[in-house]
Design a protein around this motif. Structure first.
Motif, PDB file in Angstrom:
ATOM      1  N   LEU A  15      27.789 -69.632 -15.122  1.00 40.03           N
ATOM      2  CA  LEU A  15      29.040 -70.378 -15.212  1.00 40.03           C
ATOM      3  C   LEU A  15      29.269 -71.191 -13.942  1.00 40.03           C
ATOM      4  O   LEU A  15      29.749 -72.335 -13.991  1.00 40.03           O
ATOM      5  N   TYR A  68      26.943 -74.149 -14.014  1.00 40.32           N
ATOM      6  CA  TYR A  68      27.478 -75.158 -14.942  1.00 40.32           C
ATOM      7  C   TYR A  68      28.589 -75.977 -14.297  1.00 40.32           C
ATOM      8  O   TYR A  68      28.556 -77.218 -14.302  1.00 40.32           O
ATOM      9  N   ARG A 111      37.199 -72.561 -22.854  1.00 34.97           N
ATOM     10  CA  ARG A 111      36.893 -73.061 -21.503  1.00 34.97           C
ATOM     11  C   ARG A 111      37.146 -74.562 -21.346  1.00 34.97           C
ATOM     12  O   ARG A 111      37.043 -75.088 -20.240  1.00 34.97           O
ATOM     13  N   ARG A 160      25.535 -74.738 -19.454  1.00 34.23           N
ATOM     14  CA  ARG A 160      26.734 -74.597 -20.292  1.00 34.23           C
ATOM     15  C   ARG A 160      26.461 -73.608 -21.427  1.00 34.23           C
ATOM     16  O   ARG A 160      27.254 -72.715 -21.715  1.00 34.23           O
ATOM     17  N   SER A 164      25.733 -69.919 -19.987  1.00 33.00           N
ATOM     18  CA  SER A 164      26.961 -69.224 -19.593  1.00 33.00           C
ATOM     19  C   SER A 164      27.776 -68.819 -20.810  1.00 33.00           C
ATOM     20  O   SER A 164      28.405 -67.744 -20.825  1.00 33.00           O
ATOM     21  N   CYS A 165      27.775 -69.650 -21.836  1.00 33.87           N
ATOM     22  CA  CYS A 165      28.506 -69.332 -23.055  1.00 33.87           C
ATOM     23  C   CYS A 165      27.851 -68.140 -23.782  1.00 33.87           C
ATOM     24  O   CYS A 165      28.542 -67.221 -24.258  1.00 33.87           O
ATOM     25  N   GLU A 212      28.663 -64.907 -21.918  1.00 34.26           N
ATOM     26  CA  GLU A 212      30.046 -64.468 -22.089  1.00 34.26           C
ATOM     27  C   GLU A 212      30.248 -63.832 -23.469  1.00 34.26           C
ATOM     28  O   GLU A 212      30.937 -62.812 -23.600  1.00 34.26           O
ATOM     29  N   ALA A 246      32.025 -62.802 -16.016  1.00 35.44           N
ATOM     30  CA  ALA A 246      32.617 -64.143 -16.088  1.00 35.44           C
ATOM     31  C   ALA A 246      33.875 -64.200 -15.231  1.00 35.44           C
ATOM     32  O   ALA A 246      34.740 -63.341 -15.334  1.00 35.44           O
ATOM     33  N   PHE A 294      36.207 -67.208 -14.734  1.00 41.45           N
ATOM     34  CA  PHE A 294      36.459 -68.611 -15.049  1.00 41.45           C
ATOM     35  C   PHE A 294      37.302 -69.293 -13.968  1.00 41.45           C
ATOM     36  O   PHE A 294      37.007 -70.408 -13.546  1.00 41.45           O
ATOM     37  N   SER A 335      35.289 -69.988 -10.923  1.00 44.12           N
ATOM     38  CA  SER A 335      34.342 -71.071 -11.173  1.00 44.12           C
ATOM     39  C   SER A 335      35.028 -72.430 -11.140  1.00 44.12           C
ATOM     40  O   SER A 335      34.488 -73.405 -10.593  1.00 44.12           O
TER      41      SER A 335
END
Length: 602
Positions: free
Chosen positions: A46, A49, A215, A248, A251-252, A255, A310, A312, A315
């Motif tokens: 993440l 990204y 996100r 991208r 990281s998705c 998660e 994660a 967010f 990040s």
């Protein structure tokens, strides 16, 4: 043609400062950032990204901030208009029945850097516009696809919709780009129809797309697609977007696996089934559909999903810091900064101009009054013309001046109030300093002072001092057996009553010259007596066809305010040029100098 070349050069000079130099700074910063990130493979995907996304977003941000910062000095600059300054005689050009332009034919140097940069910038701009149009078509194609879909609320399909996502819609389609997410305010998830009857696979694909929505990845993808369209020529943009696509999705994936009970094997099998469907991603780049090239790395990194919790918010904080970190060096860098010279350096140098050649908007001006002149580096040089006013120029900032040009070797160039001025000296202008920025203050011409002999240079030891009211020369007097006593230069030169408009109204193009296609400049020399009347007018440079006689006629009918010397009206010798040009003519005079001054008789 000259105007086109002039604007191309202006585009080249401007783009070099506000476009190409910021891109160069960004390239250096972004290359360093990408190299550092490449050696941090175990870092949270993440972060990879968002940091790479920030690197690309910083380019338009940096260019925009740089352009604003370079304009700030002009916003706060003042313009002190002075009205008491001396002007000397310049020819009045009358163009009966045609254009008033006095532009001369100028040789074009097609290899000039500013011109090449301007042409290149325009070409890139046109292609970028085409790429933006292509992007808009991609968006329109997705909108058209949306109208054909059978859309349902995602909550009707899955009971695991995240809180706050009640507006998410879901549709099934056999389009080769599926699965993908489209839209921000009202997002739509499009999945392949083959998943309708496979609940587990449907739930995994749905959770993946919902993570993108949570996100805000669609907005970032749209911004990146625009950046790639605008800066299509830069290899780092293409490389960065490829890396962003990969991280991208990684990281998705991680998660989704971290907050669900899906097995890595089942999830990987789903990717094998769905990714090969994406055989036309480039056509709809705003859809966020993934590419086959990311599959191998996605599956390889799935086993590390438990190592990366994660974060967010953290990040996003890194994303913002990266944008600021790359934008600042772009915004604070100035290509012209190296040209600025400190006052300490200027204190020990001299401004020297010798045998100067002056042109305004590409038209050379008479150089007979441009004598050698020098001033201290902390002073300034004053260029006085009649038609274009006066320019006070210095290699440092002073009251009322704006930074608008440069001194490079033996050349001074600047643009102010739509006047492009160039002055070339036979020697280096700043002794010991090859390049410097230039500050200029322009004083427009007096309305009544349109007749001058030509441009003049003055040294000014203090750049903030007012411009001299008149040149420090004594009046020049002559004698002729036919003309008697007369002055050549006096304290107040004669002024044409009615100006150019009045003279133009009396002028008629001779039929003989019109039929023969005769064009050119007629110079008439005469005496303005104590009453302002014209005496002893004669043509000193003619073109024939009746034009000489017509020019002589209108000059003899003219009325002047007499010249003044020591408060008394005196006889002054004067010269005036009248330019004859036919309508819609391609003729361009090969002479740009005003008529020569009368010979002195001692």
């Amino acid at each position: 043609m000259y105007e086109i070349i002039y604007y191309l050069k202006e585009i080249g000079n401007l783009s070099l400062d506000v476009f190409w130099f910021p891109i160069m700074v960004w390239t250096i910063c972004c290359t360093i950032a990408f190299l550092v990130l490449r050696n941090r493979e175990r870092m949270n995907p993440l972060f990879h990204y968002h940091l790479r996304t920030a690197a690309l977003l910083s380019l338009p941000f940096g260019i925009g901030v740089s352009a604003i910062m370079s304009s700030i000095p002009n916003w706060f600059s003042s313009s002190n208009i002075e009205t008491a300054f001396f002007v000397v005689q310049n020819p009045i050009e009358i163009v009966p029945g045609g254009s008033n332009s006095g532009a001369e034919t100028v040789a074009i140097n097609w290899m000039e850097p500013a011109l090449l940069i301007g042409l290149g910038t325009l070409l890139i701009a046109f292609i970028s516009i085409g790429m933006i149009v292509r992007l808009i078509r991609s968006y329109t194609a997705l909108k058209s696809l949306y109208k054909k879909l059978n859309v349902k609320d995602a909550q009707e399909i899955s009971a695991h919709i995240l809180p706050g996502m009640s507006s998410v819609k879901l549709a099934f389609h056999d389009h080769p780009l599926v699965p993908f997410t489209f839209g921000w305010k009202h997002p739509i998830i499009v999945l392949p129809k083959i998943l309708q009857n496979e609940p587990e696979k449907l739930e995994m694909a749905l959770q993946h797309e919902l993570t993108h929505i949570k996100r805000g990845d669609y907005l970032l993808q749209l911004a990146l697609a625009m950046i790639e369209s605008l800066f299509w020529f830069h290899p780092l943009i293409r490389y960065g977007n490829k890396e962003i696509d990969t991280y991208r999705e990684i990281s998705c994936d991680q998660e989704v696996l971290s907050r669900s009970d899906f097995s890595i094997k089942s999830y990987a099998n789903l990717l094998y089934e769905l990714v090969p469907l994406n055989n036309g991603v480039g056509r709809l780049s705003v859809s966020m559909a993934v590419k086959n090239s990311t599959l191998k790395k996605r599956i390889k990194t799935m086993k590390y999903h438990k190592l990366h919790k994660a974060s967010f918010r953290q990040s996003i904080a890194f994303l913002l810091l990266m944008i600021v970190g790359i934008t600042l060096p772009i915004a604070c860098s100035d290509l012209r900064g190296t040209e600025d010279v400190s006052n300490e350096e200027l204190e020990n140098t001299q401004i020297i101009i010798q045998d100067a050649k002056l042109s305004v908007n590409g038209v050379p001006l008479d150089d007979k009054n441009l004598k050698n002149v020098s001033a201290g580096g902390l002073g300034s040089i004053i260029i006085m013309t009649g038609e274009y006013g006066a320019f006070n120029i210095a290699p440092r900032q002073f009251d009322g001046a704006i930074k608008t040009g440069k001194i490079a070797g033996n050349k001074i160039s600047f643009k102010i109030n739509e006047l492009n001025v160039e002055l070339n000296s036979s020697s280096e202008i700043l002794s010991g300093i090859s390049n410097s920025s230039l500050w200029v203050k322009h004083v427009p011409p007096l309305e009544r002072a349109s007749n001058t002999f030509g441009p003049m240079l003055f040294a000014n030891e203090n750049a903030n001092a007012p411009m001299p009211p008149r040149p420090p020369a004594a009046p020049t007097k002559g004698f002729d057996e036919d003309l008697g006593d007369y002055f050549v230069v006096v304290e107040e030169m004669p002024k044409l009553i009615g100006g150019m408009a009045g003279l133009h109204a009396k002028l008629e193009y001779p039929q003989m010259a019109r039929r023969a296609g005769i064009e050119g400049r007629v110079t008439v020399q005469f005496i303005v007596n104590e009453n302002g009347d014209v005496e002893n007018a004669r043509v000193v440079r003619g073109i024939g066809g009746g034009a000489d006689e017509e020019a002589l006629r209108v000059v003899q009918q003219s009325k002047f305010e007499p010249g003044i010397q020591r408060g008394k009206a005196v006889r002054v010798q004067y010269a005036m040029s009248i330019n004859f040009r036919l309508e819609d003519s391609n003729y361009s005079s090969t002479e740009s100098t005003p008529p020569p001054p009368p010979e002195e008789n001692n």
